[in-house]
Design a protein around this motif. Structure first.
Motif, short mmCIF file in Angstrom:
data_model
loop_
_atom_site.label_atom_id
_atom_site.label_comp_id
_atom_site.label_asym_id
_atom_site.label_seq_id
_atom_site.Cartn_x
_atom_site.Cartn_y
_atom_site.Cartn_z
N VAL A 141 0.66 -1.23 0.05
CA VAL A 141 -0.23 -0.22 0.05
C VAL A 141 1.21 1.33 -0.01
N PRO A 142 0.74 2.09 -1.22
CA PRO A 142 -0.46 2.45 -1.75
C PRO A 142 -0.07 1.04 -3.01
N VAL A 143 -1.11 0.93 -3.48
CA VAL A 143 -0.69 -0.32 -4.56
C VAL A 143 -0.66 0.13 -6.07
N GLY A 144 0.61 -0.55 -6.03
CA GLY A 144 0.57 0.51 -7.87
C GLY A 144 2.33 0.99 -7.56
N THR A 164 -6.92 0.81 1.66
CA THR A 164 -6.72 1.52 0.28
C THR A 164 -7.48 2.41 0.75
N PRO A 165 -7.29 3.76 -0.14
CA PRO A 165 -8.10 4.30 0.13
C PRO A 165 -9.39 3.97 -0.87
N TYR A 166 -11.35 4.63 -0.43
CA TYR A 166 -12.11 4.69 -0.78
C TYR A 166 -12.65 3.43 -0.90
N LEU A 167 -11.59 2.21 -0.34
CA LEU A 167 -11.69 0.79 -0.16
C LEU A 167 -13.00 0.56 0.95
#
Length: 602
Positions: free
Chosen positions: A449-452, A558-561
């Motif tokens: 995290v953050p993913v990607g 994760t944000p927004y999940l």
């Protein structure tokens, strides 16, 4: 009624009552001291208002008003006042004697707030619910984070219209650069908007563009852009230059322009929704991506059979034995009314309270009201240990039956910290890679995290850069590497080198385009993946590959999940009932007695 023969000592299988109840209320305690304290307080309160009051009914009303006015008296005296008010008016003076209504104090104590279940929040705003009842189409103003979270959100509002403020387009432009998931989504939204406005004149933009233009038949509304400056009076303390405040100003302006039509702000930002509600503006979360509105309804993979199951379903029962994968199991074909509620590969159990042998099985086939049930292998017994690991409770036994089944290609394990998800997965992987040679190697990956984001430009291989994220696997490998002391230090070192050579640690960033053949793939912390990312990973499976998704939906970084929109929740719901997949929700932590006690009291 014949039941499958299981080991005679099922002591490791926990009884239902042994599991901690998260919503259990604390027992109400009888406190004689409360009576002693409450009686003088009630008497003093009644005596204070009795002098100027002659009418008994008026006296009761003033006592109730006094209890509300003095908070110190309210916790104890609320119930007695209610009891006095319910009595006839003539009985009110008797309260000065022995205070009998104080007995209701026993029922006043409430469960501790920490034990309460979270209150279910309404997903839709009041204005939106009122519009649904009246059958009026709404105008949804989208925040930027909704588009960056789900690029297809433009077409998810059915017959309602969508409005994009100019500040939303500005923020999309600011986030389009980079290789992150957010940047990719922003670019996809920009391409979609470009396709919508192509070959469109200015009048069509002013009056709205049909969202069904690109073939999305479910989207029956129109898309509106902010084509002129809209000013609205916001509180003086709000900074004018902030993007969120400008979007709020657009919502307020639209409300005044389009009277009678509901204008609703849709945002994934909690603080944005709070600010909108504080200003009196309707705001709600984007919930079209939610798999489930209530995670308590999430498929657990386990169901308890009713006590009279065999009486109702064993009339024309057939049974036989089959030997498969070196293990002989018993099959039952049963018919009855309970069967349609079951799913393929769902685990079932029946633990009689009269001391009879419990039944643990798995649904293998369902045809109408007829099902084929298979008995399970008891991995709680030492002779069936998996790389030295045995099941410590019912759910772990179910999980090992899935992990050691070569016919099951996709396994999901949910559970809190300490329930044994990683340990069971690694033990099953080592047993099937090094002992039975069913798979070539174990591939371990997890979300950073953050993913990607890039895993760094410092010197080192991919595995060396991922090693700080893999501390949980190193801890479990230390437990699994405990071999016999006969081999000495050289033997243990050789075993560790052999195990390390068969375990590969990979980053999620480089999974796209790969194909894994005969691999045992473990995806840890899968709750931090979006449904799109989970699809990308699961579709990497080639012939002979088994994929495991492990995670705890209560720990999402994760944000927004959210729990309802997580990729792990998504695959659990979509794969349930498939012949070659299985799911188990692990219920009890088995890390240590200290960790168990800490999770209960802290």
């Amino acid at each position: 009624m014949p039941l499958p023969k299981l080991p005679s000592k099922p002591a490791t299988i926990l009884a239902t009552q042994d599991y901690p109840s998260a919503g259990a209320a604390r027992p109400a305690t009888k406190t004689p001291a409360a009576k002693k304290v409450a009686a003088p307080m009630i008497e003093a309160a009644i005596a204070e208002v009795a002098k100027p009051v002659r009418n008994a009914a008026t006296k009761i009303k003033q006592v109730a008003a006094l209890m509300v006015a003095k908070p110190a008296l309210a916790p104890v005296a609320a119930a007695p006042v209610a009891a006095v008010a319910a009595a006839p008016a003539k009985a009110a003076p008797a309260a000065k004697g022995k205070v009998t209504p104080i007995k209701s104090v026993k029922r006043v104590e409430q469960p501790h707030p920490a034990k309460h279940k979270a209150v279910e929040v309404q997903l839709k705003s009041s204005a939106s619910r009122a519009a649904d009842q009246r059958g009026i189409s709404k105008l949804f103003v989208l925040d930027t984070n909704v588009l960056m979270h789900d690029p297809s959100s433009l077409f998810r509002f059915e017959e309602h219209d969508v409005y994009l403020p100019m500040m939303t387009l500005e923020e999309l432009d600011n986030h389009k650069k980079g290789m992150t998931e957010v940047a990719r989504n922003a670019r996809q939204v920009s391409r979609t908007l470009d396709a919508l406005i192509s070959n469109t004149d200015d009048d069509a933009i002013e009056h709205g563009i049909l969202l069904s233009k690109l073939g999305n038949k479910d989207a029956k509304g129109r898309l509106f852009f902010q084509t002129r400056l809209q000013s609205a009076d916001l509180p003086a303390g709000l900074p004018v230059g902030k993007a969120d405040n400008q979007i709020l100003a657009v919502v307020r302006s639209l409300e005044s322009e389009q009277e009678g039509r509901p204008v609703v702000l849709v945002s994934k930002d909690i603080n944005m929704r709070i600010k909108a509600r504080a200003l009196g503006l309707p705001a709600e979360d984007y919930f079209n991506d939610h798999v489930l509105e209530d995670t308590d309804l999430l498929y657990s993979g386990i169901v308890q059979l009713p006590d009279d199951f065999w009486n109702k379903h064993g009339k024309d029962m057939e049974s036989w034995q089959e030997s498969k994968n070196g293990y002989s199991s018993t099959f039952y074909r049963v018919t009855g009314p309970f069967i349609p509620s079951l799913l393929v590969n769902q685990f079932i159990y029946l633990e009689p309270k009269n001391g009879e042998t419990p039944f643990y099985g798995q649904v293998k086939q369902i045809n109408g009201k007829t099902a084929v049930l298979q008995t399970l292998r008891d991995f709680s017994h030492t002779k069936n240990n998996v790389w030295g690991v045995t099941a410590r409770n019912r759910e772990q036994n179910f999980a090992l039956n899935l992990l050691m089944n070569p016919e099951c290609d996709f396994v999901t394990l949910l559970g809190q910290a300490g329930t044994g998800k990683t340990l069971l997965a690694l033990a099953a992987g080592l047993a099937q890679v090094l002992e039975t040679k069913l798979y070539n190697e174990i591939i371990v990956t997890r979300v950073t995290v953050p993913v990607g984001e890039d895993i760094g430009f410092l010197p080192g291989t991919e595995e060396e850069k991922m090693s700080p994220w893999m501390g949980a696997f190193d801890d479990n490998l230390e437990v699994l590497n405990k071999s016999d002391s006969d081999g000495g230090e050289w033997g243990r070192a050789a075993t560790q080198d052999l195990i390390r050579s068969r375990i590969k640690i990979k980053s999620l960033n480089f999974m796209r385009g790969r194909t894994f053949v005969n691999k045992f793939l473990i995806i840890d912390e899968a709750q931090n993946l979006t449904p799109k990312q989970v699809k990308t990973l699961v579709t990497r499976a080639g012939p002979g590959t088994k994929i495991l998704c492990l995670g705890n939906i209560a720990q999402i970084d994760t944000p927004y999940l959210t729990e309802g929109s997580s990729g792990l929740t998504y695959v659990v719901d979509r794969f349930k009932g498939w012949t070659h997949s299985g799911h188990v929700t692990l219920a009890r932590g088995e890390r240590s007695r200290l960790a168990d006690h800490a999770s209960e009291v802290l």
